[in-house]
Motif scaffolding. Structure first.
Motif, PDB file in Angstrom:
ATOM      1  N   ASP A  37      36.125 -44.004 -13.139  1.00 56.78           N
ATOM      2  CA  ASP A  37      35.776 -42.779 -13.881  1.00 56.78           C
ATOM      3  C   ASP A  37      35.193 -43.108 -15.259  1.00 56.78           C
ATOM      4  O   ASP A  37      35.318 -42.339 -16.196  1.00 56.78           O
ATOM      5  N   LEU A  38      34.506 -44.269 -15.333  1.00 54.14           N
ATOM      6  CA  LEU A  38      33.937 -44.705 -16.608  1.00 54.14           C
ATOM      7  C   LEU A  38      32.868 -43.741 -17.118  1.00 54.14           C
ATOM      8  O   LEU A  38      32.641 -43.615 -18.322  1.00 54.14           O
ATOM      9  N   LEU A  39      32.170 -43.075 -16.207  1.00 55.56           N
ATOM     10  CA  LEU A  39      31.114 -42.133 -16.629  1.00 55.56           C
ATOM     11  C   LEU A  39      31.436 -40.707 -16.185  1.00 55.56           C
ATOM     12  O   LEU A  39      30.525 -39.895 -15.978  1.00 55.56           O
ATOM     13  N   ARG A  40      32.733 -40.421 -16.049  1.00 59.03           N
ATOM     14  CA  ARG A  40      33.110 -39.060 -15.612  1.00 59.03           C
ATOM     15  C   ARG A  40      32.594 -38.037 -16.627  1.00 59.03           C
ATOM     16  O   ARG A  40      32.673 -38.238 -17.838  1.00 59.03           O
ATOM     17  N   GLY A  41      32.029 -36.954 -16.119  1.00 55.76           N
ATOM     18  CA  GLY A  41      31.515 -35.900 -17.003  1.00 55.76           C
ATOM     19  C   GLY A  41      30.080 -36.151 -17.458  1.00 55.76           C
ATOM     20  O   GLY A  41      29.483 -35.311 -18.129  1.00 55.76           O
ATOM     21  N   ARG A  42      29.509 -37.299 -17.089  1.00 52.98           N
ATOM     22  CA  ARG A  42      28.119 -37.599 -17.470  1.00 52.98           C
ATOM     23  C   ARG A  42      27.194 -37.196 -16.326  1.00 52.98           C
ATOM     24  O   ARG A  42      27.593 -37.143 -15.175  1.00 52.98           O
ATOM     25  N   MET A  43      25.928 -36.933 -16.711  1.00 52.88           N
ATOM     26  CA  MET A  43      24.957 -36.520 -15.695  1.00 52.88           C
ATOM     27  C   MET A  43      23.698 -37.384 -15.785  1.00 52.88           C
ATOM     28  O   MET A  43      23.174 -37.624 -16.873  1.00 52.88           O
ATOM     29  N   VAL A  44      23.262 -37.853 -14.637  1.00 50.81           N
ATOM     30  CA  VAL A  44      22.094 -38.741 -14.561  1.00 50.81           C
ATOM     31  C   VAL A  44      21.056 -38.085 -13.662  1.00 50.81           C
ATOM     32  O   VAL A  44      21.381 -37.634 -12.562  1.00 50.81           O
ATOM     33  N   VAL A  45      19.808 -38.037 -14.140  1.00 44.69           N
ATOM     34  CA  VAL A  45      18.723 -37.487 -13.326  1.00 44.69           C
ATOM     35  C   VAL A  45      17.877 -38.642 -12.802  1.00 44.69           C
ATOM     36  O   VAL A  45      17.439 -39.508 -13.559  1.00 44.69           O
ATOM     37  N   ASN A  46      17.665 -38.667 -11.502  1.00 42.99           N
ATOM     38  CA  ASN A  46      16.796 -39.639 -10.830  1.00 42.99           C
ATOM     39  C   ASN A  46      15.455 -38.963 -10.597  1.00 42.99           C
ATOM     40  O   ASN A  46      15.364 -38.035  -9.798  1.00 42.99           O
ATOM     41  N   LEU A  47      14.406 -39.379 -11.296  1.00 42.40           N
ATOM     42  CA  LEU A  47      13.119 -38.705 -11.194  1.00 42.40           C
ATOM     43  C   LEU A  47      12.080 -39.694 -10.673  1.00 42.40           C
ATOM     44  O   LEU A  47      11.625 -40.574 -11.411  1.00 42.40           O
TER      45      LEU A  47
END
Ligand code: CP
Length: 305
Positions: A37-47
């Motif tokens: 859960d190191l990046l829990r709450g983060r959002m990444v967009v793959n474009l």
């Protein structure tokens, strides 16, 4: 331009920064199914404005393994297909406050140009013929996994060098670590300007000369989608630049064969070599997840070892 928080290219990284990413990637084993859960709450967009199997999927898996939410958008499914400019598209996505945008585009320099307009960090997943930084990182990790230090290693990169962002990123990375680099391909696909990146680099059109005593053979796909006119007689390519079992005898006994994929069997590599014990092509794919986890963590959390 140096962007402190994204990853635009290997050119921008110091040897120490590269080593940190490679070391950190060893904490992430793709075979570990557990979710962190190191990046829990983060959002990444793959474009992605160009096709991808490995890079897009492994970035998505990497983000999910770290606990982040991911959204994947392709060019066909975006409003770019309705005439929206790239800057407007990126600003629109940035207004939704993702923590990072992973981007692939056919234009060299596209992510560098867009990063000037955006506070959101951009991770370059391949820009035209320029750079593919995470591919070079996972390639380095795969070579190091075989127990060899990069310094002094003879690496033959063979194929369509001119159109290869993989070759360029690898030349930046390997030269920072003192590897001995040989670039090989038809003269029309062998740009001499790469010698400016690494003055000690050797260029040859002779495949046997390139492979002689090589520790690593890195084959490249012929990128027909970037060639507007024929650069060589296609029917003779495999005869002169296709890797076959007989070539491996010229290399060092424990040579490894790499390819960033997708591979074209019978064009740049024979099936016998691609499926041989010397091939580490699927290890490269597997390492792509661990390396991209380390990159995402570094970009999103600023984690250093
Ligand atoms: N090596 C690589 O970039 O593969 P994909 O095009 O499938 O992402």
């Amino acid at each position: 331009m140096r962007v402190p928080h994204g990853l635009l290219g290997i050119e921008d990284l110091t040897r120490e920064e590269i080593q940190e990413v490679l070391d950190r990637s060893r904490n992430f084993q793709p075979r570990d199914r557990g979710k962190l859960d190191l990046l829990r709450g983060r959002m990444v967009v793959n474009l992605f404005f160009e096709a991808s199997t490995r890079t897009r999927t492994s970035f998505e898996i990497a983000a999910k393994r770290l606990g982040a939410d991911t959204i994947s958008i392709t060019a066909q499914a975006s409003s770019v297909s309705k005439g929206e400019s790239l800057v407007d598209t990126l600003n629109t996505l940035a207004a939704m406050r993702p923590d990072a945008i992973i981007m692939r585009h056919a234009a060299s320099g596209a992510p560098h140009f867009l990063q000037r307009y955006l506070d959101t960090p951009i991770i370059n997943a391949g820009d035209g013929t320029h750079e593919h930084p995470t591919q070079a990182l996972l390639d380095a990790r795969t070579i190091l996994d075989r127990g060899a230090a990069l310094e002094g290693l003879r690496v033959a990169i063979i194929g369509d060098i001119a159109h290869s962002r993989v070759a360029r990123s690898n030349v930046y990375l390997l030269s920072k670590f003192g590897a001995q680099i040989v670039l090989c391909g038809p003269a029309s696909l062998l740009p001499v300007e790469l010698q400016r990146i690494a003055p000690g680099i050797t260029l040859t059109t002779n495949m046997r000369e390139a492979i002689c005593q090589a520790d690593v053979i890195m084959m490249l796909r012929v990128q027909l989608e970037r060639q507007h006119e024929a650069s060589f007689p296609a029917s003779e390519y495999f005869q002169f630049y296709g890797l076959r079992l007989e070539h491996l005898e010229l290399a060092r006994p424990n040579v490894i064969v790499m390819h960033p994929g997708p591979i074209n069997r019978g064009r740049e590599i024979s099936s016998e070599v691609a499926d041989s014990q010397r091939s580490v092509i699927l290890s490269q794919v597997e390492n792509g997840i661990a390396v991209r986890m380390a990159v995402l963590e570094r970009v999103l959390r600023g984690v250093r070892n």
